[in-house]
Design an enzyme around this catalytic site. Structure first.
Site, PDB file in Angstrom:
ATOM      1  N   ASN A 167       0.585  -1.313  -0.133  1.00  0.00           N
ATOM      2  CA  ASN A 167       0.019   0.224   0.442  1.00  0.00           C
ATOM      3  C   ASN A 167       1.026   0.830   0.046  1.00  0.00           C
ATOM      4  OD1 ASN A 167       0.920  -1.137   2.703  1.00  0.00           O
ATOM      5  ND2 ASN A 167      -1.230   0.652   3.719  1.00  0.00           N
TER       6      ASN A 167
ATOM      7  N   GLU B 138      -3.324  -5.044  -2.691  1.00  0.00           N
ATOM      8  CA  GLU B 138      -3.460  -5.664  -4.151  1.00  0.00           C
ATOM      9  C   GLU B 138      -3.474  -4.802  -5.810  1.00  0.00           C
ATOM     10  OE1 GLU B 138      -4.499  -4.329  -1.041  1.00  0.00           O
ATOM     11  OE2 GLU B 138      -5.656  -6.400   0.177  1.00  0.00           O
TER      12      GLU B 138
HETATM   13  N1  THU Z   1      -5.328  -1.727   2.223  1.00  0.00           N
HETATM   14  C1  THU Z   1      -4.916  -1.891   1.407  1.00  0.00           C
HETATM   15  O1  THU Z   1      -3.943  -1.959   0.744  1.00  0.00           O
HETATM   16  N2  THU Z   1      -5.590  -3.027   1.668  1.00  0.00           N
HETATM   17  C2  THU Z   1      -7.128  -3.081   2.128  1.00  0.00           C
HETATM   18  O2  THU Z   1      -7.058  -4.647   1.239  1.00  0.00           O
HETATM   19  C3  THU Z   1      -7.570  -2.245   3.108  1.00  0.00           C
HETATM   20  C4  THU Z   1      -6.449  -1.206   3.368  1.00  0.00           C
HETATM   21  C5  THU Z   1      -4.245  -0.187   2.810  1.00  0.00           C
HETATM   22  C6  THU Z   1      -5.156   0.861   2.497  1.00  0.00           C
HETATM   23  C7  THU Z   1      -4.650   1.961   3.391  1.00  0.00           C
HETATM   24  O3  THU Z   1      -2.822   2.132   3.039  1.00  0.00           O
HETATM   25  C8  THU Z   1      -3.965   1.060   5.403  1.00  0.00           C
HETATM   26  O4  THU Z   1      -4.321  -0.629   5.029  1.00  0.00           O
HETATM   27  C9  THU Z   1      -4.932   1.486   5.862  1.00  0.00           C
HETATM   28  O5  THU Z   1      -6.942   1.701   4.884  1.00  0.00           O
END
Ligand code: THU
Length: 135
Positions: A46, A59
Site C-alpha cells: 500500500n 492488492e
Molecule cells: N489497505 C490495503 O492495502 N488493502 C486493503 O484491502 C485494505 C486497506 C491499506 C490502505 C491504507 O493504506 C491502509 O490499508 C489502511 O486502510
C-alpha cells in the site's frame, strides 16, 4: 492449493512488499503478491498519501505491476498485513481484481491462521461491461 511450493514463494514476495509499505498515516502496512496463470509473481504494497483518499492498496499495486508487464490472466493473490491477522481485500480492490479473473483464489495469510476464498464469493455479481454479442 494449500502448502504448494508456489504459495510459499507468493507469501515470501508479499512479505517483502509488506516491508516496503508506505503507511505513515494509518500505520496499517499491507503486502500482496499475485500469481499469473503461467506462474509469474508480481508484488505490491500500500502507498499512502498526505491527501488520504489518494492512497492505493497493496492488492491494486500488485495487480497494476503485473498488468504493466503485460499480464492479464491470474490464478491467485496472497495478502499479508502488519496486523498479523488474515486481511480481506477491500471492496474497491475486489472490483478491480474482478476485471481480470473471476476465478481468482484469494489467500489471506496471518501469523497463526489463514483464510481462503474465491473472488467470485467475495464479490458476487461484479459489475462488468458486457460486449455486444455476449450472452
Ligand atoms: N489497505 C490495503 O492495502 N488493502 C486493503 O484491502 C485494505 C486497506 C491499506 C490502505 C491504507 O493504506 C491502509 O490499508 C489502511 O486502510
Amino acid at each position: 492449493p494449500r502448502g504448494d511450493p508456489v504459495e510459499g514463494e507468493l507469501i515470501k514476495a508479499a512479505l517483502a512488499a509488506l516491508d516496503c509499505a508506505y503507511a505513515p498515516y494509518s500505520k496499517h502496512r499491507v503486502g500482496a503478491a499475485i500469481e499469473t496463470r503461467d506462474g509469474g509473481i508480481f508484488a505490491g504494497c500500500n502507498v499512502e498519501n498526505a491527501s488520504y483518499g489518494l492512497t492505493v492498496c497493496a492488492e491494486r499495486t500488485a495487480l497494476f505491476a503485473a498488468v504493466s508487464a503485460g499480464e492479464t490472466a491470474f490464478a491467485r493473490i496472497v495478502i499479508v498485513s502488519s496486523t498479523g491477522r488474515p486481511t480481506p481485500p477491500c471492496g474497491a480492490c475486489r472490483q478491480v481484481l474482478a476485471e481480470f479473473s473471476q476465478d481468482l483464489e484469494v489467500v489471506m495469510v496471518g501469523g497463526k491462521s489463514e483464510k481462503r476464498a474465491w473472488l467470485s464469493a467475495l464479490l458476487p455479481d461484479a459489475f462488468r461491461k458486457v460486449k455486444k454479442g455476449q450472452p
